[in-house]
Design a protein around this motif. Structure first.
Motif, mmCIF file in Angstrom:
data_model
loop_
_atom_site.group_PDB
_atom_site.id
_atom_site.type_symbol
_atom_site.label_atom_id
_atom_site.label_comp_id
_atom_site.label_asym_id
_atom_site.label_seq_id
_atom_site.Cartn_x
_atom_site.Cartn_y
_atom_site.Cartn_z
ATOM 1 N N UNK A 300 0.858 -0.991 -0.381
ATOM 2 C CA UNK A 300 0.379 0.084 0.047
ATOM 3 C C UNK A 300 1.109 1.519 -0.201
ATOM 4 N N UNK A 301 0.027 1.923 -1.242
ATOM 5 C CA UNK A 301 1.105 3.490 -1.337
ATOM 6 C C UNK A 301 0.749 4.790 -0.568
ATOM 7 N N UNK A 302 0.628 4.958 0.312
ATOM 8 C CA UNK A 302 -0.576 5.865 1.429
ATOM 9 C C UNK A 302 0.014 7.320 2.161
ATOM 10 N N UNK A 303 -0.460 7.852 1.601
ATOM 11 C CA UNK A 303 0.602 9.488 2.046
ATOM 12 C C UNK A 303 1.898 9.797 1.709
ATOM 13 N N UNK A 304 1.915 9.243 0.900
ATOM 14 C CA UNK A 304 3.510 8.726 0.423
ATOM 15 C C UNK A 304 4.175 10.186 -0.174
ATOM 16 N N UNK A 305 5.577 10.548 0.171
ATOM 17 C CA UNK A 305 5.950 11.807 -0.366
ATOM 18 C C UNK A 305 7.007 11.438 -1.409
#
Length: 438
Positions: A300-305
């Motif tokens: 999962x890619x969540x709120x990835x900067x």
């Protein structure tokens, strides 16, 4: 391959573009997709369940950020496939060394990032996610219908089951390994006669030169730049050689982020992910993207900067899409140059776009360039030019010095070195900073 999933995603991507009448409708739909996705993710990912503990689901846009370091540190408990970082790296490095990218771990494709930011990252993709990616990519990349026959030539550092997913009776996908000699590529391309040519701009430049010399008589219907920043100087050379507009796909380890429309405008893929903006300039146009991908479940890619620098397009795209239009991907935050303000001694950021514009404005005889900041008052410049080099170097030095003066910064020493770059495992970065900010 899950053909039904591929076809479904292809149809959704290609034909629901007009589903949203405005940004408000799109963002409301995205919010529903993300909250549903997060509900499932928090059940399956031990890391995220703890990291976002006690936070309101509806406030996901304000949740703590993720980045590459934190993701790699938490890899074992973050992914939902039960794969450890140790076994993933082992499988990925074995594939790299043997140049055989077909093996999987428990049905999961393992990929390795190029490591241009200083450390290498891993990505995990399930068969279902591969099929969905292929459907979306084909919908945005193919010249014409999926029902036609296509021959795709794809140049990249490493092959993957992710890319091989597009192979079918109608689509012939051929991977071209960037580490192989250019002569070998030219011969193979002549045999394939691709309808779609995809590769990094540095390789497309070499192919353009082969095309101009008569060694590469191919006529691809569409050309797509990937993996590196498409500089104007490269785009012009490729377009003139092949007589085709050069399109772009914006993809990285973290996802399939954007693609150009028929008008050549790069749009973010906001039908499969949300990209929030962290603005880094006073004009409100240049931003760092923060990704939440509601299509990826295995990793999962969540709120990835990210550390990319994107510039918003000022005018609406003629295609009418409600998806965010990008004027350029100007590089990475790691490659922002640093100037020292003369009076205060404070650091002044200088965006990569200002450096490349300074070089290109200096002379029309510049074919290729590279500018490296070795220290805050030391630049190294490499040029390949058509004519006499001394006058061009003088003009480039003057433009770069003026760029620093305009920002009231100390003028750097500019040193010239021979230009040399060979496409392969290393990405071409025409503007690069090689020291860390304190």
């Amino acid at each position: 391959m899950k053909l039904s999933r591929l076809l479904k995603q292809y149809v959704l991507t290609r034909y629901r573009r007009t589903r949203w009448k405005n940004r408000e409708a799109l963002e409301a739909w995205q919010h529903r997709q993300v909250t549903a996705h997060l509900t499932e993710t928090l059940k399956k990912s031990a890391f995220y369940r703890e990291y976002y503990k006690d936070l309101r689901l509806q406030d996901w846009r304000d949740w703590p950020l993720m980045d590459k370091t934190r993701m790699m540190d938490a890899f074992d408990s973050l992914n939902t496939a039960g794969i450890t970082k140790e076994e993933a790296f082992e499988a990925a490095f074995r594939a790299e060394s043997e140049r055989d990218f077909s093996p999987e771990l428990s049905g999961i494709t393992i990929g390795l990032s190029s490591g241009t930011s200083g450390s290498r990252g891993l990505f995990l993709v399930s068969a279902e996610e591969r099929a969905a990616w292929a459907g979306a990519a084909l919908a945005k990349a193919l010249p014409g219908s999926l029902l036609r026959k296509h021959r795709i030539a794809f140049f990249l550092r490493a092959d993957s089951n992710l890319y091989q997913t597009v192979n079918s009776k109608r689509i012939r996908f051929s991977f071209f390994d960037l580490i192989r000699p250019i002569g070998e590529h030219v011969q193979k391309l002549c045999e394939l006669e691709p309808t779609l040519l995809i590769g990094p701009p540095s390789m497309l430049r070499l192919l353009a030169e082969a095309k101009r010399s008569g060694k590469l008589p191919i006529e691809p219907e569409k050309i797509i730049s990937v993996a590196e920043v498409l500089e104007p100087i490269d785009e012009m050379c490729i377009r003139e050689a092949f007589g085709r507009e050069v399109h772009s796909i914006y993809q990285c380890t973290e996802g399939f982020l954007g693609a150009t429309c028929d008008h050549g405008t790069l749009h973010l893929n906001e039908d499969i992910l949300v990209i929030q903006r962290e603005y880094v300039d006073a004009s409100g146009r240049i931003f760092v993207p923060i990704i939440t991908d509601f299509s990826r479940k295995t990793q999962p890619i969540i709120r990835y900067r990210l550390n990319d620098l994107l510039t918003l397009r000022e005018q609406p795209c003629p295609c009418g899409s409600v998806f965010t239009a990008i004027d350029s991907i100007s590089g990475r935050t790691d490659d922002m140059f640093s100037g020292i303000e003369e009076l205060s001694g404070t650091r002044v950021p200088i965006f990569p776009d200002f450096i490349r514009r300074a070089v290109l404005m200096a002379s029309g005889e510049i074919l290729e360039f590279k500018v490296i900041q070795l220290a805050e008052t030391e630049l190294e410049v490499a040029l390949r030019v058509t004519g006499e080099k001394t006058s061009v170097e003088q003009a480039v030095r003057s433009q770069l010095e003026d760029t620093f003066r305009e920002r009231r910064c100390r003028v750097p020493q500019v040193r010239f070195v021979p230009y040399a770059f060979q496409p392969g495992l290393q990405k071409l970065r025409r503007v690069e900073r090689r020291f860390a900010w304190e």
